[in-house]
Design an enzyme around this catalytic site. Structure first.
Site, mmCIF file in Angstrom:
data_model
loop_
_atom_site.group_PDB
_atom_site.id
_atom_site.type_symbol
_atom_site.label_atom_id
_atom_site.label_comp_id
_atom_site.label_asym_id
_atom_site.label_seq_id
_atom_site.Cartn_x
_atom_site.Cartn_y
_atom_site.Cartn_z
ATOM 1 C CG HIS A 153 5.390 -27.240 40.277
ATOM 2 N ND1 HIS A 153 5.615 -26.291 40.986
ATOM 3 C CD2 HIS A 153 4.107 -27.572 40.316
ATOM 4 C CE1 HIS A 153 4.425 -25.384 41.088
ATOM 5 N NE2 HIS A 153 3.463 -26.347 41.162
ATOM 6 C CG HIS A 168 5.719 -27.623 45.043
ATOM 7 N ND1 HIS A 168 5.627 -28.400 44.066
ATOM 8 C CD2 HIS A 168 4.853 -27.180 45.660
ATOM 9 C CE1 HIS A 168 4.062 -28.222 43.726
ATOM 10 N NE2 HIS A 168 3.715 -27.635 44.655
ATOM 11 C CB CYS A 201 -13.040 -24.578 47.320
ATOM 12 S SG CYS A 201 -11.443 -25.178 45.773
ATOM 13 C CB CYS A 235 -8.940 -24.366 48.771
ATOM 14 S SG CYS A 235 -8.706 -23.195 47.287
ATOM 15 C CB CYS A 256 -12.811 -21.880 44.165
ATOM 16 S SG CYS A 256 -11.183 -21.786 44.660
ATOM 17 C CG HIS A 285 -8.654 -24.161 42.720
ATOM 18 N ND1 HIS A 285 -8.581 -23.997 44.019
ATOM 19 C CD2 HIS A 285 -7.698 -24.953 42.431
ATOM 20 C CE1 HIS A 285 -7.435 -24.678 44.368
ATOM 21 N NE2 HIS A 285 -6.809 -25.206 43.397
ATOM 22 C CE LYS A 335 -2.962 -20.938 39.374
ATOM 23 N NZ LYS A 335 -3.319 -21.804 40.166
ATOM 24 C CE LYS A 378 -1.318 -32.721 38.059
ATOM 25 N NZ LYS A 378 -1.520 -33.830 38.519
HETATM 26 N N1 MSP Z 1 0.135 -28.240 52.168
HETATM 27 C C1 MSP Z 1 0.162 -26.725 52.222
HETATM 28 C C2 MSP Z 1 1.030 -26.117 53.424
HETATM 29 C C3 MSP Z 1 0.885 -26.337 54.654
HETATM 30 S S1 MSP Z 1 2.171 -25.767 55.694
HETATM 31 C C4 MSP Z 1 1.500 -26.093 57.292
HETATM 32 C C5 MSP Z 1 0.580 -26.239 50.721
HETATM 33 N N2 MSP Z 1 1.112 -27.025 50.128
HETATM 34 S S2 MSP Z 1 1.604 -26.697 48.536
HETATM 35 O O1 MSP Z 1 2.259 -27.938 48.174
HETATM 36 O O2 MSP Z 1 0.340 -26.573 47.754
HETATM 37 O O3 MSP Z 1 2.440 -25.497 48.559
HETATM 38 C C6 MSP Z 1 3.713 -25.304 49.201
HETATM 39 C C7 MSP Z 1 4.320 -24.170 48.847
HETATM 40 O O4 MSP Z 1 4.564 -24.164 47.364
HETATM 41 C C8 MSP Z 1 3.473 -22.710 49.095
HETATM 42 O O5 MSP Z 1 4.651 -22.166 49.726
HETATM 43 C C9 MSP Z 1 3.573 -22.180 47.855
HETATM 44 O O6 MSP Z 1 3.385 -20.926 47.715
HETATM 45 C C10 MSP Z 1 4.478 -22.820 46.919
HETATM 46 N N3 MSP Z 1 4.233 -22.778 45.410
HETATM 47 C C11 MSP Z 1 3.513 -23.853 44.799
HETATM 48 N N4 MSP Z 1 3.235 -23.269 43.659
HETATM 49 C C12 MSP Z 1 3.952 -22.041 43.485
HETATM 50 C C13 MSP Z 1 4.334 -21.245 42.302
HETATM 51 N N5 MSP Z 1 4.075 -21.430 41.095
HETATM 52 N N6 MSP Z 1 5.285 -20.183 42.462
HETATM 53 C C14 MSP Z 1 5.801 -20.003 43.713
HETATM 54 N N7 MSP Z 1 5.450 -20.757 44.750
HETATM 55 C C15 MSP Z 1 4.320 -21.601 44.754
HETATM 56 O O7 MSP Z 1 0.041 -25.183 50.467
#
Ligand code: MSP
Length: 501
Positions: A19, A22, A127, A130, A145, A148, A312, A315
């Site tokens: 989304h 990411h 958790c 996490c 947590c 969460h 926040k 889903k």
């Molecule tokens: N798999 C781990 C990272 C391992 S790195 C060795 C992880 N993955 S994640 O898919 O959950 O998140 C990846 C990135 O997406 C993070 O930098 C996270 O901050 C970013 N975001 C996910 N949701 C977000 C928002 N709602 N807003 C901004 N960025 C966020 O963590």
């Protein structure tokens, strides 16, 4: 070969679909990548997917597919999203790649042998989402947590520990000696205080999780997903050539990514991460590197989080913003630019359709778009063919060089919002110049003077086209085409205004 400018995104979990959150981390890095390339640097941009762990096993199970089928599918969705968002990464690593798994196993055995990993047992509050234990002090009231807000599970297991505690002083010394390592500054103190508070050894294997990298010397254990994931930054860049037996295969891989050795990449110049995974990258990962005797990255930068219309993203709430849908509707470039103008990079921000539309209209349609179309329309009448060099000695040219200097400074700080503010501000100054000089009226009495003003505008617009390229590569290219030397054609608006329904 000389050292590359090596930058990384986190690798994304494949337990749910991508989304806008990411996309945010990845677009940020793509902007930096394109900027550094403009400046002539040899950039290596790494991204990928994090594919092991209990959560991913669970997601696959819920869909009635094998973890491998599930991870193949979601990892491919990430690649599609990056394509749709015009992300110019150089390499995409998956933690299920054999080359990565080998390096994880080799690192584990090396640290075990040298005593940085040892066997013990652990009980704690875990958790599952996490994939992390929480201390009493970190848990919310009622044993929840902190991320969460769901109950933690009490877990007892035999586990291997990484001697994180051993690196506490070395880490603190490193932070003190390298004040730019942790960025932004306001997030650094939290980390330093956390480390000062005392580090405990980290459990780095699981016996309950089957979907993980098996420990070679004790296959009842799989490697903890974070220990596995952090290694991606070195496994993707050929650390395997230093650690693994199979040299030929790793040399092959190096060739594929256009390098001769691990030292062409390492240390990384920047790990870009979200604030919730800053600690993993600024405490655990550096300690792992110290244990391996490898140099530490130059910088870890933590950006903030997006909420959507004040909530926040989740889903369950059904408010997850899909950046590709948005891009299909409004163009990928305006979406990329919006995310970095709306919120100071590093801080949290809120996404709303109204703010997107407001910014689109004010920054793009009314400012840059309007400036381009009015300039070209008037130039078609009063200049004719555009020259290769326009107004090179003018006040506008001089001002553009000043703005460019400011922009470079903001990139050094990763202040993407300020970069855009400067670009839009300069476009605003040029629009004001049009309003003041009124070239359409001037042309009636002094055609030459009108042409001179218009060429200044063309000069300024050419700078703008170049500056916006990292944020809006497609739009920049189209602007450059329209501003190229030669005859001016009739063009549709670059940014058609969005009307409120
Ligand atoms: N798999 C781990 C990272 C391992 S790195 C060795 C992880 N993955 S994640 O898919 O959950 O998140 C990846 C990135 O997406 C993070 O930098 C996270 O901050 C970013 N975001 C996910 N949701 C977000 C928002 N709602 N807003 C901004 N960025 C966020 O963590």
């Amino acid at each position: 070969m000389s050292k590359k400018f090596f930058i990384t995104t986190p690798i994304y979990y494949v337990n749910s679909v991508p989304h806008i959150g990411h996309a945010y981390t990845t677009i940020a890095l793509d902007i930096l990548d394109r900027y550094k390339r403009q400046k002539g640097l040899d950039v290596h941009f790494l991204t990928g997917t994090d594919e092991h762990g209990a959560n991913i096993e669970k997601s696959a199970c819920a869909q009635g597919v094998t973890p491998k089928e599930w991870t193949d599918n979601v990892s491919a969705q990430y690649k599609e999203m990056w394509k749709a968002l015009n992300i110019s990464y150089d390499d995409f690593i998956r933690t299920t790649d054999a080359k990565h798994e080998h390096v994880v196993q080799a690192i584990f055995e090396k640290l075990l042998k040298q005593g940085d990993i040892y066997k013990g047992s652990y009980s704690g509050n875990y958790c599952l989402s996490c994939e992390q234990y929480y201390d009493e002090s970190e848990m919310l009231e009622g044993g929840l947590c902190p991320v969460h807000k769901r109950p933690l599970t009490e877990v007892h297991e035999e586990t291997y520990f990484f001697k994180l505690s051993k690196y506490q002083d070395a880490l603190l010394k490193f932070y003190a000696d390298h004040p730019d390592f942790l960025s932004p500054k306001y997030r650094a103190n939290e980390i330093i205080n956390f480390v000062k508070g005392g580090l405990r050894d980290l459990s780095v294997t699981r016996t309950k999780v089957k979907w993980g990298v098996p420990v070679v010397s004790d296959p009842a254990h799989t490697v903890y997903v974070w220990f596995d994931a952090l290694i991606n930054y070195v496994s993707a860049t050929g650390l395997g050539t230093l650690l693994c037996e199979d040299k030929a295969e790793h040399e092959e891989q190096l060739k594929k990514i256009g390098a001769q050795s691990f030292e062409d990449f390492w240390p990384a110049n920047l790990h870009m991460v979200g604030k919730e995974i800053f600690r993993f990258h600024s405490v655990i990962w550096p300690a792992m590197l110290m244990a391996l005797g490898l140099p530490l990255p130059t910088k870890v930068f933590a950006h903030g989080w997006w909420t959507v219309e004040g909530e926040k993203m989740s889903k369950t709430l059904g408010n997850v913003v899909n950046p590709v849908e948005l891009a299909d509707k409004y163009g990928v470039d305006p979406v990329r630019a919006f995310l970095f103008r709306e919120v100071p990079f590093g801080q949290d921000g809120d996404f709303s359709m109204q703010s997107f539309k407001n910014r689109y209209n004010s920054d793009l349609a009314n400012n840059i778009g309007n400036l381009l179309s009015r300039t070209l329309n008037m130039a078609a009448k009063n200049v004719g063919d555009l020259p290769a060099e326009a107004a090179a000695q003018s006040a506008t040219h001089k001002r553009a060089l000043e703005v460019e200097k400011a922009i470079d400074g903001h990139y050094d700080e990763l202040a993407f919002d300020k970069v855009l503010e400067n670009i839009y501000g300069f476009a605003g100054e040029l629009n004001k110049l049009v309003d003041e000089k009124k070239p359409w009226e001037l042309a009636k009495t002094d055609k030459e003077a009108a042409a001179a003003v218009l060429l200044e505008l063309v000069c300024g617009l050419r700078f703008i086209a170049q500056w916006i390229a990292p944020f809006m590569p497609g739009i920049a290219q189209e602007m450059q085409r329209r501003l190229a030397p030669g005859k001016i054609e009739k063009y549709a608006p670059l940014f058609p205004r969005l009307e409120d329904k």
